[in-house]
Design a protein around this motif. Structure first.
Motif, PDB file in Angstrom:
ATOM      1  N   ALA A 222      15.018 -28.873 -44.806  1.00 32.81           N
ATOM      2  CA  ALA A 222      13.807 -28.559 -44.049  1.00 32.81           C
ATOM      3  C   ALA A 222      12.536 -28.848 -44.839  1.00 32.81           C
ATOM      4  CB  ALA A 222      13.824 -27.088 -43.629  1.00 32.81           C
ATOM      5  N   LEU A 223      12.641 -29.042 -46.149  1.00 34.89           N
ATOM      6  CA  LEU A 223      11.447 -29.207 -46.976  1.00 34.89           C
ATOM      7  C   LEU A 223      10.650 -30.477 -46.667  1.00 34.89           C
ATOM      8  CD1 LEU A 223       9.701 -28.087 -49.236  1.00 34.89           C
ATOM      9  CD2 LEU A 223      11.198 -29.233 -50.896  1.00 34.89           C
ATOM     10  N   PRO A 224      11.278 -31.646 -46.437  1.00 33.15           N
ATOM     11  CA  PRO A 224      10.464 -32.845 -46.178  1.00 33.15           C
ATOM     12  C   PRO A 224       9.496 -32.703 -45.008  1.00 33.15           C
ATOM     13  CG  PRO A 224      12.692 -33.482 -46.761  1.00 33.15           C
ATOM     14  CD  PRO A 224      12.708 -31.991 -46.598  1.00 33.15           C
ATOM     15  N   PRO A 225       9.942 -32.277 -43.815  1.00 38.40           N
ATOM     16  CA  PRO A 225       8.939 -32.083 -42.749  1.00 38.40           C
ATOM     17  C   PRO A 225       7.963 -30.955 -43.058  1.00 38.40           C
ATOM     18  CG  PRO A 225      11.112 -31.342 -42.012  1.00 38.40           C
ATOM     19  CD  PRO A 225      11.310 -32.084 -43.287  1.00 38.40           C
ATOM     20  N   ALA A 226       8.391 -29.951 -43.844  1.00 40.82           N
ATOM     21  CA  ALA A 226       7.483 -28.880 -44.222  1.00 40.82           C
ATOM     22  C   ALA A 226       6.381 -29.399 -45.143  1.00 40.82           C
ATOM     23  CB  ALA A 226       8.252 -27.744 -44.899  1.00 40.82           C
ATOM     24  N   LEU A 227       6.687 -30.380 -45.985  1.00 37.72           N
ATOM     25  CA  LEU A 227       5.669 -30.978 -46.848  1.00 37.72           C
ATOM     26  C   LEU A 227       4.662 -31.784 -46.025  1.00 37.72           C
ATOM     27  CD1 LEU A 227       7.833 -32.152 -49.890  1.00 37.72           C
ATOM     28  CD2 LEU A 227       6.195 -30.255 -49.828  1.00 37.72           C
ATOM     29  N   VAL A 228       5.142 -32.404 -44.960  1.00 40.59           N
ATOM     30  CA  VAL A 228       4.232 -33.081 -44.031  1.00 40.59           C
ATOM     31  C   VAL A 228       3.255 -32.057 -43.448  1.00 40.59           C
ATOM     32  CG1 VAL A 228       4.056 -34.416 -41.903  1.00 40.59           C
ATOM     33  CG2 VAL A 228       5.945 -34.840 -43.485  1.00 40.59           C
ATOM     34  N   ALA A 232      -0.945 -31.721 -43.438  1.00 40.36           N
ATOM     35  CA  ALA A 232      -1.702 -31.575 -42.196  1.00 40.36           C
ATOM     36  C   ALA A 232      -2.458 -30.246 -42.170  1.00 40.36           C
ATOM     37  CB  ALA A 232      -0.764 -31.686 -40.996  1.00 40.36           C
ATOM     38  N   ALA A 233      -1.811 -29.183 -42.650  1.00 37.74           N
ATOM     39  CA  ALA A 233      -2.440 -27.859 -42.634  1.00 37.74           C
ATOM     40  C   ALA A 233      -3.639 -27.787 -43.562  1.00 37.74           C
ATOM     41  CB  ALA A 233      -1.424 -26.790 -43.018  1.00 37.74           C
ATOM     42  N   SER A 234      -3.622 -28.536 -44.646  1.00 46.91           N
ATOM     43  CA  SER A 234      -4.782 -28.551 -45.533  1.00 46.91           C
ATOM     44  C   SER A 234      -5.989 -29.139 -44.804  1.00 46.91           C
ATOM     45  CB  SER A 234      -4.480 -29.332 -46.808  1.00 46.91           C
ATOM     46  OG  SER A 234      -4.274 -30.710 -46.533  1.00 46.91           O
ATOM     47  N   PRO A 326       4.570 -26.817 -34.243  1.00 43.69           N
ATOM     48  CA  PRO A 326       5.888 -26.471 -33.728  1.00 43.69           C
ATOM     49  C   PRO A 326       6.850 -27.646 -33.737  1.00 43.69           C
ATOM     50  CG  PRO A 326       4.315 -26.616 -31.924  1.00 43.69           C
ATOM     51  CD  PRO A 326       3.527 -26.702 -33.200  1.00 43.69           C
ATOM     52  N   ALA A 327       6.330 -28.876 -33.573  1.00 46.77           N
ATOM     53  CA  ALA A 327       7.223 -30.035 -33.579  1.00 46.77           C
ATOM     54  C   ALA A 327       7.881 -30.207 -34.947  1.00 46.77           C
ATOM     55  CB  ALA A 327       6.442 -31.288 -33.201  1.00 46.77           C
ATOM     56  N   LEU A 328       7.102 -30.054 -36.013  1.00 47.59           N
ATOM     57  CA  LEU A 328       7.682 -30.150 -37.357  1.00 47.59           C
ATOM     58  C   LEU A 328       8.623 -28.991 -37.640  1.00 47.59           C
ATOM     59  CD1 LEU A 328       4.602 -31.356 -39.460  1.00 47.59           C
ATOM     60  CD2 LEU A 328       6.710 -32.628 -39.010  1.00 47.59           C
ATOM     61  N   GLN A 329       8.325 -27.825 -37.082  1.00 46.15           N
ATOM     62  CA  GLN A 329       9.230 -26.690 -37.256  1.00 46.15           C
ATOM     63  C   GLN A 329      10.589 -26.980 -36.638  1.00 46.15           C
ATOM     64  OE1 GLN A 329       8.039 -23.007 -35.355  1.00 46.15           O
ATOM     65  NE2 GLN A 329       9.069 -21.818 -36.934  1.00 46.15           N
ATOM     66  N   VAL A 330      10.584 -27.536 -35.437  1.00 45.93           N
ATOM     67  CA  VAL A 330      11.844 -27.879 -34.773  1.00 45.93           C
ATOM     68  C   VAL A 330      12.598 -28.934 -35.568  1.00 45.93           C
ATOM     69  CG1 VAL A 330      12.826 -28.985 -32.724  1.00 45.93           C
ATOM     70  CG2 VAL A 330      11.093 -27.196 -32.472  1.00 45.93           C
ATOM     71  N   TYR A 349       7.062 -21.888 -42.956  1.00 42.90           N
ATOM     72  CA  TYR A 349       5.886 -21.021 -43.006  1.00 42.90           C
ATOM     73  C   TYR A 349       5.252 -20.992 -44.384  1.00 42.90           C
ATOM     74  CZ  TYR A 349       6.551 -19.317 -38.269  1.00 42.90           C
ATOM     75  OH  TYR A 349       6.638 -19.234 -36.905  1.00 42.90           O
ATOM     76  N   MET A 350       6.058 -21.103 -45.431  1.00 43.28           N
ATOM     77  CA  MET A 350       5.475 -21.113 -46.775  1.00 43.28           C
ATOM     78  C   MET A 350       4.618 -22.347 -46.994  1.00 43.28           C
ATOM     79  SD  MET A 350       8.126 -19.487 -49.552  1.00 43.28           S
ATOM     80  CE  MET A 350       9.640 -20.177 -48.930  1.00 43.28           C
ATOM     81  N   MET A 351       5.081 -23.501 -46.519  1.00 40.90           N
ATOM     82  CA  MET A 351       4.282 -24.713 -46.669  1.00 40.90           C
ATOM     83  C   MET A 351       3.035 -24.659 -45.796  1.00 40.90           C
ATOM     84  SD  MET A 351       5.707 -26.488 -49.017  1.00 40.90           S
ATOM     85  CE  MET A 351       6.191 -24.910 -49.747  1.00 40.90           C
ATOM     86  N   LEU A 352       3.152 -24.054 -44.620  1.00 43.14           N
ATOM     87  CA  LEU A 352       1.975 -23.863 -43.767  1.00 43.14           C
ATOM     88  C   LEU A 352       0.941 -22.984 -44.473  1.00 43.14           C
ATOM     89  CD1 LEU A 352       0.466 -24.089 -41.062  1.00 43.14           C
ATOM     90  CD2 LEU A 352       1.855 -22.172 -40.230  1.00 43.14           C
ATOM     91  N   ASP A 353       1.396 -21.858 -45.024  1.00 46.58           N
ATOM     92  CA  ASP A 353       0.494 -20.956 -45.745  1.00 46.58           C
ATOM     93  C   ASP A 353      -0.133 -21.642 -46.949  1.00 46.58           C
ATOM     94  OD1 ASP A 353       1.090 -18.954 -43.951  1.00 46.58           O
ATOM     95  OD2 ASP A 353       2.565 -17.978 -45.238  1.00 46.58           O
ATOM     96  N   LEU A 354       0.672 -22.426 -47.677  1.00 45.65           N
ATOM     97  CA  LEU A 354       0.164 -23.098 -48.869  1.00 45.65           C
ATOM     98  C   LEU A 354      -0.908 -24.115 -48.503  1.00 45.65           C
ATOM     99  CD1 LEU A 354       0.387 -23.458 -51.926  1.00 45.65           C
ATOM    100  CD2 LEU A 354       2.221 -25.115 -51.539  1.00 45.65           C
ATOM    101  N   GLY A 355      -0.673 -24.862 -47.437  1.00 44.13           N
ATOM    102  CA  GLY A 355      -1.662 -25.834 -47.001  1.00 44.13           C
ATOM    103  C   GLY A 355      -2.966 -25.182 -46.609  1.00 44.13           C
ATOM    104  N   VAL A 356      -2.867 -24.071 -45.872  1.00 46.72           N
ATOM    105  CA  VAL A 356      -4.071 -23.348 -45.452  1.00 46.72           C
ATOM    106  C   VAL A 356      -4.802 -22.766 -46.662  1.00 46.72           C
ATOM    107  CG1 VAL A 356      -4.876 -21.320 -44.167  1.00 46.72           C
ATOM    108  CG2 VAL A 356      -3.186 -22.850 -43.149  1.00 46.72           C
TER     109      VAL A 356
END
Length: 405
Positions: A222-228, A232-234, A326-330, A349-356
């Motif tokens: 799951a990490l590769p799409p989470a890094l994407v 994006a979140a940044s 949500p698409a990357l989450q799926v 969620y961790m990558m989302l939080d980190l980006g933000v």
């Protein structure tokens, strides 16, 4: 009726809107309402009640995110050991208790401590609820289901700040805290009524349950799409953090508030239809246009001189980033093994939080050098890099067509 039976029609056709799915959506709405309302109000509350400076008061809001991130480090690994519904109930009881205790805080330090605890409860509830929903919806309608589930938090994004401003202005701080307590009761009641899928850990998992390695925190599939998503979140964080001051500098005082209304509308719109397209026509069919719209919105913000341009950028940005998340989450949870669903969810969620978290810091350094126009163009470049990364880690190998049941 078991959760598996609950999500099937008698004719075995995949059914999405079951009572349990409704319960999950309502619970997410309640939890998200508390999150966005307190994020909007807490810095102002800290200034008014404890007399702290604005820069310090911001930590009363951000400490909530820190608490959530700390819990997500371990919640994915231990989700199935604790039990999804049990963790949900424990977290939501603590969540409600924190809402009730806000008026009793005696200084700024106690407020920050309570915000940390509240964020931890939020992180545990969010991980358990999202993992349950991913298993609850039929695999063939996973993107659609996650999109509808996410729409609940989108609605709260529009209503929460309004509630915070109106209630605090008309009735004072206690009214805000009673409001979020009511939202917490709504979420807790929905979880009590719902049936959520559980998974029994294997003997091998039991044997290593007290060991915590990097793979227990971040799922490698799951990490590769989470890094994407991190990239994006940044970019999204740069929009949220600096938009007010950027538009104020351009003499567009009212445009910022209108932007977020347009942003929420675009986000709600995309989450009502993009998931179904992703399920039926494949990931790339939705991901590439969504990235394009998100990048276009950033370019528009870089050059906007009129309110209508800001509004258009808000709609396009809401559709773009609101659909990407949500698409990357799926994609992430589908790539992960079923027994690692909880860890895959927390990875997202961790990558989302980190980006933000890192976005405002990194891009804020550019403002003195290139101004807000250059900063938003840099965000657009980051969005472009996220497309490239998506294509390398998933897009070029993504299968078109209907998601298997």
């Amino acid at each position: 009726m078991s959760p598996a039976e609950d999500r099937q029609r008698p004719d075995d056709a995949p059914r999405l809107w079951t009572p349990s799915f409704w319960a999950a959506v309502v619970a997410m709405f309640g939890v998200s309402m508390v999150f966005i309302t307190t994020m909007t109000y807490m810095a102002l509350y800290a200034v008014e009640r404890f007399g702290v400076q604005d820069a310090v008061a911001g930590f009363a809001a951000s400490s909530f995110i820190l608490g959530a991130a700390l819990v997500r480090i371990i919640s994915g690994k231990y989700l199935d050991f604790i039990g999804r519904k049990r963790l949900l109930l424990i977290a939501l009881i603590v969540f409600l208790a924190c809402c009730l205790v806000y008026p009793l805080t005696w200084d700024f330090t106690s407020l920050v401590g309570l915000r940390l605890l509240h964020g931890m409860a939020f992180g545990g509830a969010g991980t358990a609820l999202t993992a349950s929903v991913v298993d609850l919806v039929p695999r063939a309608r996973r993107s659609e289901g996650v999109g509808y589930f996410g729409a609940a938090s989108t609605i709260s994004t529009a209503l929460g700040p309004l509630a915070a401003v109106q209630l605090s202005g008309m009735f004072g701080a206690d009214a805000v805290f009673w409001f979020i307590s009511g939202a917490s009761v709504l979420a807790l009641g929905a979880v009590l009524l719902g049936r959520f899928p559980e998974r029994t850990p294997t003997p091998e998992e039991h044997a290593r349950r007290f060991r915590l390695s990097l793979s227990d925190v971040l799922d490698p599939d799951a990490l590769p799409p989470a890094l994407v998503l991190l990239l994006a979140a940044s970019g999204y964080a740069g929009v949220v953090t600096f938009l007010n001051t950027a538009l104020l500098e351009r003499g567009m005082v009212t445009a910022a508030s209108l932007f977020f209304v347009a942003y929420a509308a675009g986000m709600l719109l995309v989450r009502l239809f993009a998931g179904r397209i992703q399920d039926t026509r494949g990931d790339n069919t939705v991901m590439l246009p969504l990235f394009a719209l998100f990048i276009l919105s950033l370019v528009m913000l870089a050059v906007a001189e009129h309110t209508w341009v800001v509004l258009a950028a808000g709609v396009l940005g809401g559709i773009g980033f609101g659909g990407i998340t949500p698409a990357l989450q799926v994609i992430g949870v589908t790539r992960a093994r079923p027994e690692r669903l909880g860890i895959a969810t927390s990875t997202h969620y961790m990558m989302l939080d980190l980006g933000v978290a890192i976005g405002p810091v990194v891009f804020g350094l550019l403002i003195p050098l290139v101004g807000y126009t250059g900063m938003y163009l840099a965000l657009a470049v980051t969005g472009t890099l996220s497309v490239v990364l998506y294509w390398l880690v998933h897009g070029r190998a993504a299968s078109p067509g209907h998601r298997p049941s």
